[in-house]
Structure formats: structure tokens, C-alpha cells
Design a protein around this motif. Structure first.
Motif, PDB file in Angstrom:
ATOM      1  N   GLU A   1       0.768  -1.237   0.030  1.00  0.00           N
ATOM      2  CA  GLU A   1      -0.027  -0.034  -0.181  1.00  0.00           C
ATOM      3  C   GLU A   1       1.030   1.362   0.051  1.00  0.00           C
ATOM      4  O   GLU A   1       1.828   1.458   0.737  1.00  0.00           O
ATOM      5  N   TYR A   2       0.662   2.168  -0.790  1.00  0.00           N
ATOM      6  CA  TYR A   2       1.143   3.410  -1.196  1.00  0.00           C
ATOM      7  C   TYR A   2       0.227   4.402  -0.094  1.00  0.00           C
ATOM      8  O   TYR A   2      -1.045   4.523  -0.504  1.00  0.00           O
ATOM      9  N   GLN A   3       0.812   4.717   0.958  1.00  0.00           N
ATOM     10  CA  GLN A   3       0.083   5.592   1.880  1.00  0.00           C
ATOM     11  C   GLN A   3      -0.424   7.060   1.490  1.00  0.00           C
ATOM     12  O   GLN A   3       0.504   7.720   0.870  1.00  0.00           O
TER      13      GLN A   3
ATOM     14  N   ALA B   1       5.960   7.125  11.354  1.00  0.00           N
ATOM     15  CA  ALA B   1       6.583   7.296   9.963  1.00  0.00           C
ATOM     16  C   ALA B   1       6.005   6.851   8.920  1.00  0.00           C
ATOM     17  O   ALA B   1       6.001   7.229   7.908  1.00  0.00           O
ATOM     18  N   SER B   2       5.929   5.307   9.111  1.00  0.00           N
ATOM     19  CA  SER B   2       5.610   4.675   7.752  1.00  0.00           C
ATOM     20  C   SER B   2       4.138   4.548   7.631  1.00  0.00           C
ATOM     21  O   SER B   2       3.617   3.827   6.795  1.00  0.00           O
ATOM     22  N   HIS B   3       3.390   5.609   8.191  1.00  0.00           N
ATOM     23  CA  HIS B   3       1.930   5.700   7.737  1.00  0.00           C
ATOM     24  C   HIS B   3       1.727   7.001   7.402  1.00  0.00           C
ATOM     25  O   HIS B   3       0.564   7.453   7.355  1.00  0.00           O
TER      26      HIS B   3
ATOM     27  N   VAL C   1       5.776  -0.348   6.358  1.00  0.00           N
ATOM     28  CA  VAL C   1       7.214  -1.067   6.156  1.00  0.00           C
ATOM     29  C   VAL C   1       8.154  -0.346   6.035  1.00  0.00           C
ATOM     30  O   VAL C   1       9.240  -0.329   6.852  1.00  0.00           O
ATOM     31  N   ILE C   2       7.832   0.951   5.086  1.00  0.00           N
ATOM     32  CA  ILE C   2       9.205   1.887   4.815  1.00  0.00           C
ATOM     33  C   ILE C   2       8.486   3.233   5.016  1.00  0.00           C
ATOM     34  O   ILE C   2       7.693   3.639   4.009  1.00  0.00           O
ATOM     35  N   ALA C   3       9.145   3.921   5.739  1.00  0.00           N
ATOM     36  CA  ALA C   3       8.817   5.654   5.625  1.00  0.00           C
ATOM     37  C   ALA C   3       9.125   6.222   4.349  1.00  0.00           C
ATOM     38  O   ALA C   3      10.138   5.909   3.977  1.00  0.00           O
TER      39      ALA C   3
ATOM     40  N   ASN D   1      10.855   9.291   2.420  1.00  0.00           N
ATOM     41  CA  ASN D   1      12.205   9.908   2.474  1.00  0.00           C
ATOM     42  C   ASN D   1      11.991  11.272   2.757  1.00  0.00           C
ATOM     43  O   ASN D   1      10.701  11.990   2.745  1.00  0.00           O
ATOM     44  N   ASP D   2      12.875  12.093   3.177  1.00  0.00           N
ATOM     45  CA  ASP D   2      12.940  13.518   3.407  1.00  0.00           C
ATOM     46  C   ASP D   2      12.575  14.499   1.895  1.00  0.00           C
ATOM     47  O   ASP D   2      12.083  15.514   2.357  1.00  0.00           O
ATOM     48  N   LYS D   3      12.711  13.885   0.925  1.00  0.00           N
ATOM     49  CA  LYS D   3      12.595  14.625  -0.286  1.00  0.00           C
ATOM     50  C   LYS D   3      11.209  14.363  -1.128  1.00  0.00           C
ATOM     51  O   LYS D   3      10.919  14.927  -1.950  1.00  0.00           O
ATOM     52  N   LYS D   4      10.121  13.745  -0.220  1.00  0.00           N
ATOM     53  CA  LYS D   4       8.845  13.591  -0.748  1.00  0.00           C
ATOM     54  C   LYS D   4       8.256  14.943  -0.919  1.00  0.00           C
ATOM     55  O   LYS D   4       8.536  16.046  -0.313  1.00  0.00           O
ATOM     56  N   ARG D   5       7.255  15.058  -2.212  1.00  0.00           N
ATOM     57  CA  ARG D   5       6.635  16.256  -2.473  1.00  0.00           C
ATOM     58  C   ARG D   5       5.247  16.111  -2.506  1.00  0.00           C
ATOM     59  O   ARG D   5       4.848  15.267  -3.287  1.00  0.00           O
ATOM     60  N   ILE D   6       4.764  16.724  -1.589  1.00  0.00           N
ATOM     61  CA  ILE D   6       3.443  16.741  -1.415  1.00  0.00           C
ATOM     62  C   ILE D   6       2.587  18.014  -1.612  1.00  0.00           C
ATOM     63  O   ILE D   6       3.242  18.890  -1.169  1.00  0.00           O
ATOM     64  N   PHE D   7       1.739  18.234  -2.713  1.00  0.00           N
ATOM     65  CA  PHE D   7       1.268  19.536  -2.999  1.00  0.00           C
ATOM     66  C   PHE D   7      -0.381  19.720  -2.410  1.00  0.00           C
ATOM     67  O   PHE D   7      -1.034  19.288  -2.947  1.00  0.00           O
ATOM     68  N   PRO D   8      -0.430  20.336  -0.932  1.00  0.00           N
ATOM     69  CA  PRO D   8      -1.733  20.336  -0.648  1.00  0.00           C
ATOM     70  C   PRO D   8      -2.587  21.370  -1.219  1.00  0.00           C
ATOM     71  O   PRO D   8      -2.064  22.153  -1.925  1.00  0.00           O
TER      72      PRO D   8
END
Length: 184
Positions: free
Chosen positions: A148-150, A163-165, A173-175, A177-184
Motif C-alpha cells: 500500500e502506497y499511503q 513515520a511509515s503511516h 514497512v518503509i517511511a 524519505n525527506d525529499k517527498k513532495r506533497i502539494f496540498p
């Protein structure tokens, strides 16, 4: 939410002569496709749409024959879960309250791209490599078992403490990384 993407078309022209070969590469911006449409380049590359932007055709509720009327709708070109909705009756006679939506088609060796938005304090995910038979064999019977991609409102949803949620995680499973880009 509006996302702009540059679609690149790479055309390679090969010109052959007896003693000489010339390779020319041209990069041309393809006209953008509309919402829920493939560009001419994407069609030429064999991409398929999973969602037509107007109906739930091609989708069904896990363990059900249709798209779980009462639980999922199409709203302004997006698939939307009906908060508090009730689906068909379960084996106990009570309406099913939660059913994961599943593509009618099965894919292998695929690339998947999508755009998403989440309600305030929302929590969702996109599951892939799901086995319906396995999912139906364990409780809850209408919840997909798979990676599942959260997708989460990281600022307001209570599930953000782990963090992995958080959005962009491989759930539990895996949190991200710090470079994720979310555009609210």
C-alpha cells in the motif's frame, strides 16, 4: 488541485547512407491531455486508462460483482469514497460499511501513475499486487491484502505519528524519505 506535467515526445530519425549514419534526436513537448485522458504519446507508448473520469466502469468492490454502490461514487472526475455509506448486505444481513475498490483487469509488469487528493484529516492508500482470493480468505473479507502506497493528511490525521503511516510511505514497512513532495 491542478498538476502540470510536461510530456516529452522523443523522435529518433535514422538516416542511413552507404558510408555514413546520422542519428538526430528531437525533443518536442506533446500537447497536454485533459483530465482522465491519455496524450497521443501515452497512447503510442501503450498506456491504458484505469478510470474514465465519469463512471466506475472497470471497477468492482473486493469480493463483490459491482463497484459497491453506496460506498463509492464519481464526483467531479474523481473516485470518491462515500463517508458513512452502506454497501450491499453481508453474510450477516447487515450492510457492508467498508469495501476496497479493485480494478476488473489484472496487470503484471506495470508502471502506474495517478493524481490524488485527500479530505481534511483524511487517510487512504493505493494497494497493488493484490490477490483477491487471498484477500477474501482473511478478515475483513472486503479489504485488499497487498502493498500500500499511503495517502494521508500528514498534518491533521492521527495516523501520522508513525513515520511509515505518512503520505508516500510503503504502509507499515518503509517511511517516505525527506525529499517527498506533497502539494496540498
Amino acid at each position: 488541485m491542478q498538476t502540470h506535467r510536461l510530456r516529452i515526445c522523443v523522435a529518433v530519425l535514422l538516416c542511413c547512407c552507404v558510408h555514413q549514419t546520422t542519428v538526430t534526436t528531437a525533443i518536442v513537448a506533446a500537447p497536454p491531455a485533459g483530465a482522465n485522458e491519455l496524450s497521443s504519446v501515452e497512447r503510442a507508448l501503450g498506456w491504458e486508462l484505469l478510470f474514465d473520469g465519469q463512471s466506475l466502469r472497470g471497477w468492482h468492490g473486493l469480493g463483490l460483482d459491482d463497484a459497491s454502490r453506496g460506498l463509492w461514487v464519481v464526483d467531479r472526475g474523481a473516485i470518491k469514497h462515500v463517508a458513512g455509506g452502506r454497501g450491499p448486505a453481508g453474510t450477516d444481513g447487515k450492510p457492508i460499511a467498508e469495501v476496497d475498490l479493485v480494478s476488473d483487469s489484472v496487470f503484471q509488469d506495470f508502471e502506474l501513475t495517478w493524481e490524488w487528493k485527500i479530505s481534511v484529516a483524511g487517510n487512504s492508500g493505493l494497494k497493488y499486487n493484490v490477490s483477491e482470493r487471498l484477500s477474501e480468505s482473511v478478515a475483513p473479507h472486503h479489504s485488499a491484502v497487498g502493498w500500500e502506497y499511503q495517502m494521508n493528511d500528514d498534518e491533521r490525521n492521527d495516523d501520522n505519528k508513525v513515520a511509515s503511516h505518512r503520505s508516500g510511505a510503503l504502509y507499515d514497512v518503509i517511511a517516505p524519505n525527506d525529499k517527498k513532495r506533497i502539494f496540498p
